[in-house]
Design a protein around this motif. Structure first.
Motif, PDB file in Angstrom:
ATOM      1  N   ASN A  92       0.812  -1.223   0.000  1.00 10.57           N
ATOM      2  CA  ASN A  92       0.000   0.000   0.000  1.00 10.57           C
ATOM      3  C   ASN A  92       0.841   1.267   0.000  1.00 10.57           C
ATOM      4  O   ASN A  92       0.355   2.347  -0.361  1.00 10.57           O
ATOM      5  N   ALA A  93       2.078   1.152   0.457  1.00 11.44           N
ATOM      6  CA  ALA A  93       2.942   2.329   0.594  1.00 11.44           C
ATOM      7  C   ALA A  93       3.206   2.973  -0.759  1.00 11.44           C
ATOM      8  O   ALA A  93       3.270   2.303  -1.789  1.00 11.44           O
ATOM      9  N   ARG A  94       3.369   4.291  -0.740  1.00  9.46           N
ATOM     10  CA  ARG A  94       3.593   5.065  -1.967  1.00  9.46           C
ATOM     11  C   ARG A  94       4.886   5.869  -1.839  1.00  9.46           C
ATOM     12  O   ARG A  94       4.863   7.053  -1.463  1.00  9.46           O
ATOM     13  N   PRO A  95       6.009   5.262  -2.158  1.00  7.56           N
ATOM     14  CA  PRO A  95       7.289   5.973  -2.044  1.00  7.56           C
ATOM     15  C   PRO A  95       7.344   7.256  -2.870  1.00  7.56           C
ATOM     16  O   PRO A  95       7.918   8.257  -2.427  1.00  7.56           O
ATOM     17  N   ALA A  96       6.753   7.235  -4.075  1.00 10.77           N
ATOM     18  CA  ALA A  96       6.771   8.428  -4.931  1.00 10.77           C
ATOM     19  C   ALA A  96       5.996   9.566  -4.273  1.00 10.77           C
ATOM     20  O   ALA A  96       6.403  10.742  -4.356  1.00 10.77           O
ATOM     21  N   TRP A  97       4.887   9.238  -3.633  1.00  9.25           N
ATOM     22  CA  TRP A  97       4.100  10.258  -2.925  1.00  9.25           C
ATOM     23  C   TRP A  97       4.890  10.827  -1.752  1.00  9.25           C
ATOM     24  O   TRP A  97       4.877  12.043  -1.516  1.00  9.25           O
ATOM     25  N   ILE A  98       5.587   9.964  -1.008  1.00 11.42           N
ATOM     26  CA  ILE A  98       6.410  10.440   0.108  1.00 11.42           C
ATOM     27  C   ILE A  98       7.459  11.422  -0.404  1.00 11.42           C
ATOM     28  O   ILE A  98       7.657  12.502   0.177  1.00 11.42           O
ATOM     29  N   ARG A  99       8.124  11.075  -1.502  1.00 13.42           N
ATOM     30  CA  ARG A  99       9.144  11.966  -2.062  1.00 13.42           C
ATOM     31  C   ARG A  99       8.530  13.293  -2.505  1.00 13.42           C
ATOM     32  O   ARG A  99       9.130  14.365  -2.305  1.00 13.42           O
ATOM     33  N   LYS A 100       7.330  13.228  -3.083  1.00 11.39           N
ATOM     34  CA  LYS A 100       6.656  14.444  -3.520  1.00 11.39           C
ATOM     35  C   LYS A 100       6.318  15.342  -2.330  1.00 11.39           C
ATOM     36  O   LYS A 100       6.496  16.564  -2.390  1.00 11.39           O
ATOM     37  N   VAL A 160       7.839  -5.705  17.034  1.00  8.39           N
ATOM     38  CA  VAL A 160       8.646  -4.477  17.024  1.00  8.39           C
ATOM     39  C   VAL A 160       9.663  -4.524  15.885  1.00  8.39           C
ATOM     40  O   VAL A 160       9.837  -3.549  15.148  1.00  8.39           O
ATOM     41  N   GLU A 161      10.317  -5.649  15.714  1.00  6.70           N
ATOM     42  CA  GLU A 161      11.310  -5.806  14.642  1.00  6.70           C
ATOM     43  C   GLU A 161      10.674  -5.620  13.265  1.00  6.70           C
ATOM     44  O   GLU A 161      11.241  -4.936  12.392  1.00  6.70           O
ATOM     45  N   LEU A 162       9.504  -6.228  13.076  1.00  5.55           N
ATOM     46  CA  LEU A 162       8.828  -6.124  11.783  1.00  5.55           C
ATOM     47  C   LEU A 162       8.394  -4.688  11.491  1.00  5.55           C
ATOM     48  O   LEU A 162       8.513  -4.204  10.358  1.00  5.55           O
ATOM     49  N   MET A 163       7.893  -3.986  12.510  1.00  7.87           N
ATOM     50  CA  MET A 163       7.477  -2.593  12.324  1.00  7.87           C
ATOM     51  C   MET A 163       8.679  -1.699  12.052  1.00  7.87           C
ATOM     52  O   MET A 163       8.640  -0.826  11.170  1.00  7.87           O
ATOM     53  N   MET A 164       9.747  -1.916  12.795  1.00  7.74           N
ATOM     54  CA  MET A 164      10.942  -1.094  12.600  1.00  7.74           C
ATOM     55  C   MET A 164      11.572  -1.340  11.230  1.00  7.74           C
ATOM     56  O   MET A 164      12.197  -0.443  10.651  1.00  7.74           O
ATOM     57  N   ALA A 165      11.391  -2.539  10.691  1.00  7.92           N
ATOM     58  CA  ALA A 165      11.892  -2.819   9.335  1.00  7.92           C
ATOM     59  C   ALA A 165      11.201  -1.913   8.319  1.00  7.92           C
ATOM     60  O   ALA A 165      11.829  -1.424   7.366  1.00  7.92           O
ATOM     61  N   LYS A 173      12.535   1.735   8.778  1.00  3.43           N
ATOM     62  CA  LYS A 173      13.862   1.923   8.186  1.00  3.43           C
ATOM     63  C   LYS A 173      13.816   1.858   6.667  1.00  3.43           C
ATOM     64  O   LYS A 173      14.519   2.610   5.984  1.00  3.43           O
ATOM     65  N   HIS A 174      12.981   0.987   6.131  1.00  7.07           N
ATOM     66  CA  HIS A 174      12.907   0.818   4.672  1.00  7.07           C
ATOM     67  C   HIS A 174      12.437   2.100   3.988  1.00  7.07           C
ATOM     68  O   HIS A 174      12.959   2.474   2.921  1.00  7.07           O
TER      69      HIS A 174
END
Length: 377
Positions: free
Chosen positions: A110-118, A164-169, A172-173
């Motif tokens: 669901n994440a939108r890296p392009a939107w985050i960059r914008k 916690v590990e899965l969320m932090m991954a 960080k990603h």
């Protein structure tokens, strides 16, 4: 007497006209706001609901969190257009829990890296004086918050640590600035409280290593979460996103967030000392409700549908002075509908209340409302 009245009218018109003709965007925005946004006729709402706002600077001094949902793409556009109005953007991308294979986190697709960059690029250009909004996605416990699911999800420290590990991954990603944990149906009086506290404590410690924030969405019911709970959770929670809306229902139709009701909820959560007021983000609905009282029916209604109904029915739009919300009635198939919906005046009252209470705001969610509302923030 008539001459005096005429002179007064001419003087007021000169002030408004000069503001509208000025090159100062703040003065022009304020004048347009007073002329158009605070009238309660259906015509003024329809004509001004989607006008571009010239003042994109943040006016409200408190913290403003805005939720964005993947099922309503308009929210992504609003976040980009008004990015300087928001301190925190919380896209609702993730679920978490535990199944037969063990702890899991789902939603990266669901994440939108392009939107985050914008967002970050737009903010870098537009919000130089106050910095960029933080991107802190919401994580929702899959299946709900009943005792069986809670017991299964937080049954051991090993399970909690894996979550916690899965969320932090994910943090960080995508270089997120924090996490929102949706605990809006969590019962803080239950036996699941100690392991949930341990989980939050571990998550907060990991987030702090990169200056990340932990935000907890909580219920408006003091039987589930009260001032004593806030004090206990506060050491490792940066903000509490409080659901001060959904007051009414099809069986009890009416406003979404009556003024005195929202005021009382925040005050109870603050306690007498009000030490942690700035950590409380008072929830504001940006959607309305369309009720049919005779049938005990109702459903959420978004801005586009509200505008469509206003054009079609041309109703009398009324402001309720006690509840401080707008509403109108219309008839369809011989049934009377009542629509309660957010307007700039509604949001302005929420902003004023937040200022009086020294707390912030959390908006659910920014793809649902008219663009004219954001001038208030």
């Amino acid at each position: 007497m008539h001459a005096v009245t005429l002179l007064a009218v001419l003087f007021l018109w000169t002030l408004v006209h000069s503001a509208l003709c000025t090159n100062d965007p703040k003065a022009r925005s304020a004048a347009e706001y007073n002329l158009h946004h605070y009238t309660t006729s259906w015509e003024s709402i329809v004509n001004g609901h989607d006008k571009p706002e010239t003042d994109t600077n943040k006016n409200f001094k408190g913290t403003t969190l805005a939720y964005v949902t993947p099922w309503n793409s308009k929210g992504y556009h609003v976040a980009s257009q008004f990015c300087c109005k928001f301190d925190i953007l919380a896209p609702t991308w993730y679920n978490f829990g535990r199944d037969k294979t063990g702890p899991f986190v789902r939603g990266r697709e669901n994440a939108r890296p392009a939107w985050i960059r914008k967002i970050l690029s737009s903010a870098h250009q537009q919000c130089k004086s106050r910095g960029r909004p933080k991107i802190t996605p919401r994580f929702l416990l899959e299946g709900g918050w009943d005792h069986t699911i809670l017991a299964k999800t937080f049954d051991s420290r090993r399970t909690s640590q894996k979550l916690v590990e899965l969320m932090m991954a994910e943090v960080k990603h995508f270089n997120f600035s924090g996490i929102v944990i949706d605990a809006s149906h969590f019962d803080a009086k239950s036996t699941a409280k100690p392991p949930f506290l341990d989980f939050l404590n571990s998550l907060a410690n990991q987030l702090k290593k990169s200056n990340g924030q932990l935000i907890l969405a909580i219920a408006n019911d003091q039987r589930l979460f009260d001032h004593e709970d806030l004090v206990e959770f506060e050491p490792f929670v940066d903000y509490f996103s409080l659901m001060t809306y959904d007051y009414s229902s099809p069986r009890k139709p009416g406003p979404s967030s009556p003024h005195e009701w929202a005021l009382s909820i925040v005050k109870r959560l603050q306690g007498k000392d009000k030490t942690h007021s700035k950590k409380i983000l008072m929830g504001v609905n940006l959607y309305g409700y369309d009720f049919i009282a005779a049938l005990h029916q109702g459903q959420p209604i978004l801005a586009d549908k509200v505008v469509e109904l206003l054009r079609e029915k041309e109703p009398i739009v009324k402001w309720h002075p006690t509840y401080r919300e707008h509403y109108f009635n219309y008839e369809r198939t011989q049934l009377i509908h009542t629509v309660w919906f957010p307007t700039p005046q509604y949001l302005k009252n929420k902003v004023q209340l937040a200022e009086e209470l020294d707390c912030g705001l959390s908006l659910w969610e920014i793809g649902q409302s008219m663009n004219s509302l954001y001038s208030v923030l």
